[in-house]
Design an enzyme around this catalytic site. Structure first.
Site, PDB file in Angstrom:
ATOM      1  N   SER A 148       0.869  -1.187   0.000  1.00 54.67           N
ATOM      2  CA  SER A 148       0.000   0.000   0.000  1.00 54.67           C
ATOM      3  C   SER A 148       0.896   1.225   0.000  1.00 54.67           C
ATOM      4  O   SER A 148       2.103   1.124   0.221  1.00 54.67           O
ATOM      5  CB  SER A 148      -0.851   0.029   1.265  1.00 54.67           C
ATOM      6  N   ASP A 149       0.334   2.397  -0.235  1.00 57.79           N
ATOM      7  CA  ASP A 149       1.100   3.603   0.065  1.00 57.79           C
ATOM      8  C   ASP A 149       0.957   3.855   1.574  1.00 57.79           C
ATOM      9  O   ASP A 149       0.225   3.155   2.283  1.00 57.79           O
ATOM     10  CB  ASP A 149       0.656   4.797  -0.784  1.00 57.79           C
ATOM     11  N   TRP A 150       1.660   4.855   2.030  1.00 61.31           N
ATOM     12  CA  TRP A 150       1.775   5.132   3.468  1.00 61.31           C
ATOM     13  C   TRP A 150       0.391   5.279   4.115  1.00 61.31           C
ATOM     14  O   TRP A 150      -0.323   6.229   3.846  1.00 61.31           O
ATOM     15  CB  TRP A 150       2.591   6.419   3.637  1.00 61.31           C
ATOM     16  N   ASP A 151       0.031   4.298   4.910  1.00 63.55           N
ATOM     17  CA  ASP A 151      -1.226   4.325   5.656  1.00 63.55           C
ATOM     18  C   ASP A 151      -2.462   4.400   4.746  1.00 63.55           C
ATOM     19  O   ASP A 151      -3.549   4.767   5.191  1.00 63.55           O
ATOM     20  CB  ASP A 151      -1.237   5.522   6.626  1.00 63.55           C
ATOM     21  N   SER A 152      -2.293   4.055   3.481  1.00 65.60           N
ATOM     22  CA  SER A 152      -3.432   4.246   2.565  1.00 65.60           C
ATOM     23  C   SER A 152      -4.523   3.203   2.777  1.00 65.60           C
ATOM     24  O   SER A 152      -5.634   3.371   2.267  1.00 65.60           O
ATOM     25  CB  SER A 152      -2.974   4.259   1.103  1.00 65.60           C
TER      26      SER A 152
END
Ligand code: NOJ
Length: 742
Positions: free
Chosen positions: A270-274
């Site tokens: 995932s992207d950061w905390d996405s």
């Protein structure tokens, strides 16, 4: 011989193939250990805090990011390998975007080189330098097609075109990963952000994207497909919402396209905390449902969030997520770790790698900077400057001597001490031969204070030539740094006007993370070099170009609008039913207030901007002139499956040896889904001596003419095609061929 005391995963010689090793390991893992592999934690900078060590011992962490101290990384690997039950090594990720210590031009600048070999080399340097710090995974390349210069992340992109971005994406993947991913100095690449991120509404970072499937497949997905075919180890999801389903929970992208159609066998992060942001998007009610959506869509690893660690177990226990799908995700991650050779070789020995920032690294950065600079204007051949004829040079502007700013966005680890600024480079190149008078004139690019302009004007008046160093600081582009107004910021245009009034020759060198609207200054300067953020060696590269030691050879990887209202403007637009022409709008300025509605010909243009960009995709001038002649094909009647050669003669009719990027474009004028007015299908960088003519051959296969049709399938349709070759997307040198149906 097998060491029966070693953790199970390290008994590499028990099994032969990676798939067998992955499967064996899976049978030994608890659910908690599996979820641990699916979790990537932010390690922050510096030494590993205790919670990381405890998490590693318990098998709760499969990857970390943002730790670059080699001793600390080795200690984390030791804990993971020796103190956890299964001894699974760690992935250590970092944003190594355009160099590590020795920073190369921003990716958009690298794209302006149109030189895959150089781009590959720059990525290779970055990989080797990063690997010396224990990093085994970079979050690059970013291959989002970018047609909106307001978007701050265009700086990280490879531009507006599918073909160019795909070629360079592959080059970057090859550069990071090397021929053998398990070799010392190779690191895993990550193609991001899957998918459509670059189409953010109004260029506002993270904003919604709405992309019809045919556009998605024909444009935005193609560079990712190329990266997957090139063996990219990982993909990262986009933060953005795609057609109502955020990319991090988008099953169509992550399962149908990526796994079923492209057979990708690496892993998706995932992207950061996405994952947790799926709730903020409005797709889910809470973190548990976000974990459910992301996992079922096909996100294998969560970056820097705790939705997976907090909720996957209960989702499996409740029977909502099958253990089979967890195993698939974990297998994808373990496969990458085996391919990286981490089970055999997790520890970093920097002494086995070349020293960072060595001559090779800096030379590569310099070459990339040199080839990235695009000359947009050179009236009366004011460039190159002739050192022997100059007594004094005024060097003016906020970016003449800004060592940090020239590095551009994403330079976490970049060593600013390595930066050689244009002012420093000019001084050392000119030596005592001319007086270099430096006036910064503005505190930074956004300054509105003009008190120092008088001093700048005086310096310009007393000098033979003025070189203005203008543009944007690095913080004005990159993630979450979009702009609605992309003129030169602050009072720079006023500074240009004041310097122009001196009547002395003026050269502008612009450093920026995006195309700028230059309409208000372009006629005020005699020459204009667009240098992007050129990296550590930007100064020497620019100095060499200014003095003709090198000829400019960069070409625009993205169109430059005249004004913001034209955005998106890109060369491979559709024709429309009412294409504009200059004849139609010749009288645009004197249109009568009572003129009939039809008086300008009823076509697709802006009253105040026309229909062309200020500078077109592929454009870039040289100190010599190139003439293109005699475009021809080895056959003008093709059958499906044929490959032909398109040839063109390129003659250097000017006085200096130079490199030229020769470009090949094709148009499919009639198709079941309307096709763009031109599409890049080939390019080659060639060196041509004065008076020399070189013949450039392009191979064109009928598969290169394919596109995704109405039913989402790839098709190649028979009919007539147009082919152009030239030095920019505006080239007129054309031939034609027919593709028969069989
Ligand atoms: C967020 C960015 O969107 C992504 O490109 C980057 O790799 C991660 N943060 C990690 O820093």
């Amino acid at each position: 011989m097998t060491n029966m005391n070693a953790p199970l995963a390290n008994r590499g010689n028990d099994v032969n193939t990676i798939e067998e090793r992955v499967n064996t390991l899976l049978t030994q893992m608890t659910l908690a250990e599996k979820i641990g592999q699916m979790s990537q934690l932010n390690a922050g900078d510096g030494y590993a805090p205790d919670y990381l060590a405890d998490g590693l011992r318990a098998g709760r962490i499969g990857a970390v990011l943002n730790i670059v101290d080699v001793a600390a990384v080795n200690e984390l690997q030791r804990i993971a390998m020796e103190e956890s039950r299964l001894g699974i090594p760690l992935l250590v990720g970092r944003d190594v975007i355009h160099g590590f210590k020795a920073v190369a031009p921003i990716p958009l600048g690298q794209a302006a080189t149109w030189n895959p070999n150089l781009v590959r080399e720059a990525a290779h340097v970055a990989a080797i330098e990063a690997a010396a710090s224990g990093i085994n995974w970079t979050f690059a390349p970013m291959i989002d097609i970018s047609r909106d210069p307001r978007w701050g992340r265009i700086a990280e992109s490879l531009g507006e075109d599918v073909f160019l971005a795909s070629r360079l994406a592959v080059a970057m993947v090859e550069g990071f990963q090397g021929e053998d991913l398990s070799a010392t100095g190779s690191i895993a690449a990550c193609a991001k952000h899957f998918a459509g991120y670059g189409a953010a509404e109004s260029g506002r970072d993270y904003a919604t994207t709405d992309i019809p499937e045919s556009e998605l497949r024909n444009v935005y997905l193609r560079p990712f497909n190329a990266a997957v075919d090139a063996g990219v180890a990982t993909l990262m999801t986009s933060f953005s919402d795609l057609n109502g389903v955020p990319a991090t929970g988008n099953e169509f992208l992550l399962r149908q396209v990526l796994r079923e159609e492209w057979c990708f066998d690496g892993f998706v992060v995932s992207d950061w905390d996405s994952i947790r942001q799926l709730q903020i998007h409005g797709l889910t009610e809470n973190d548990r449902e976000s974990a459910y959506e992301a996992a079922t869509a096909g996100v294998d690893m969560e970056m820097a969030g705790d939705a997976y660690s907090g909720h996957l177990a209960e989702l499996v226990e409740a029977g909502r997520i099958s253990i089979g799908s967890i195993d698939t995700a974990v297998a994808n991650i373990l496969r990458a770790k085996f391919r990286l050779g981490l089970f055999e070789n997790a520890f970093t020995k920097p002494e086995e790698l070349p020293a960072v920032a060595n001559g090779w690294a800096l030379e590569t950065a310099k070459q990339a900077a040199t080839q990235s600079v695009v000359m947009l204007r050179n009236e009366h051949n004011v460039l190159p400057l002739a050192a022997a004829e100059l007594n004094s040079i005024a060097v003016i502007g906020p970016l003449a001597d800004a060592p940090y700013q020239q590095l551009g966005t994403w330079v976490f680890d970049g060593d600013v001490e390595l930066s050689v600024t244009p002012l420093q480079a000019l001084r050392s190149l000119v030596g005592d031969a001319a007086d270099v008078r430096y006036v910064r004139a503005m505190e930074n690019s956004r300054s509105r204070a003009s008190e120092a302009f008088d001093e700048a004007v005086a310096a310009a008046r007393d000098s033979d030539v003025t070189i203005l160093f203008l543009g944007e600081e690095s913080i004005l582009s990159g993630e979450a740094h979009s702009r609605a107004d992309i003129n030169l910021p602050g009072d720079q245009a006023e500074l240009v006007r004041r310097i122009r009034e001196t009547g002395k020759p003026v050269v502008a060198v612009i450093q920026a993370g995006r195309p700028l609207t230059l309409t208000n200054i372009v006629d005020q300067v005699d020459a204009l070099l667009f240098a992007w953020h050129p990296g550590a060696m930007g100064g020497p590269a620019i100095a060499d170009l200014l003095f003709g030691i090198e000829s400019p050879s960069g070409k625009l990887p993205v169109s430059f609008p005249r004004m913001v209202g034209q955005i998106p403007i890109y060369y491979n637009q559709k024709n429309t039913g009412k294409p504009p022409s200059w004849d139609n709008i010749a009288h645009i300025d004197d249109i009568d207030t009572r003129a009939p509605q039809t008086s300008l010909g009823m076509s697709a243009f802006h009253l105040d901007a026309g229909f062309t960009p200020l500078f077109a995709f592929g454009h870039g001038l040289s100190y010599t002139q190139f003439e293109y002649r005699h475009i021809r094909m080895s056959a003008n009647e093709l059958k499906p499956g044929d490959e032909v050669t398109v040839s063109v003669d390129v003659c250097n009719t000017g006085g200096v040896a130079a490199e030229e990027v020769v470009q090949l474009y094709v148009r499919d004028p009639v198709a079941s889904v309307t096709r763009p007015v031109k599409e890049l299908k080939g390019f080659q960088r060639v060196h041509v001596e004065p008076g020399e003519t070189v013949t450039v051959d392009f191979r064109l296969h009928t598969d290169d003419l394919s596109f995704y049709g109405r039913d989402g399938q790839l098709v190649t349709e028979p009919g007539e095609f147009h082919v152009w070759a030239g030095g920019s997307s505006e080239t007129q040198l054309r031939t034609e061929f027919r593709l028969e149906s069989r």
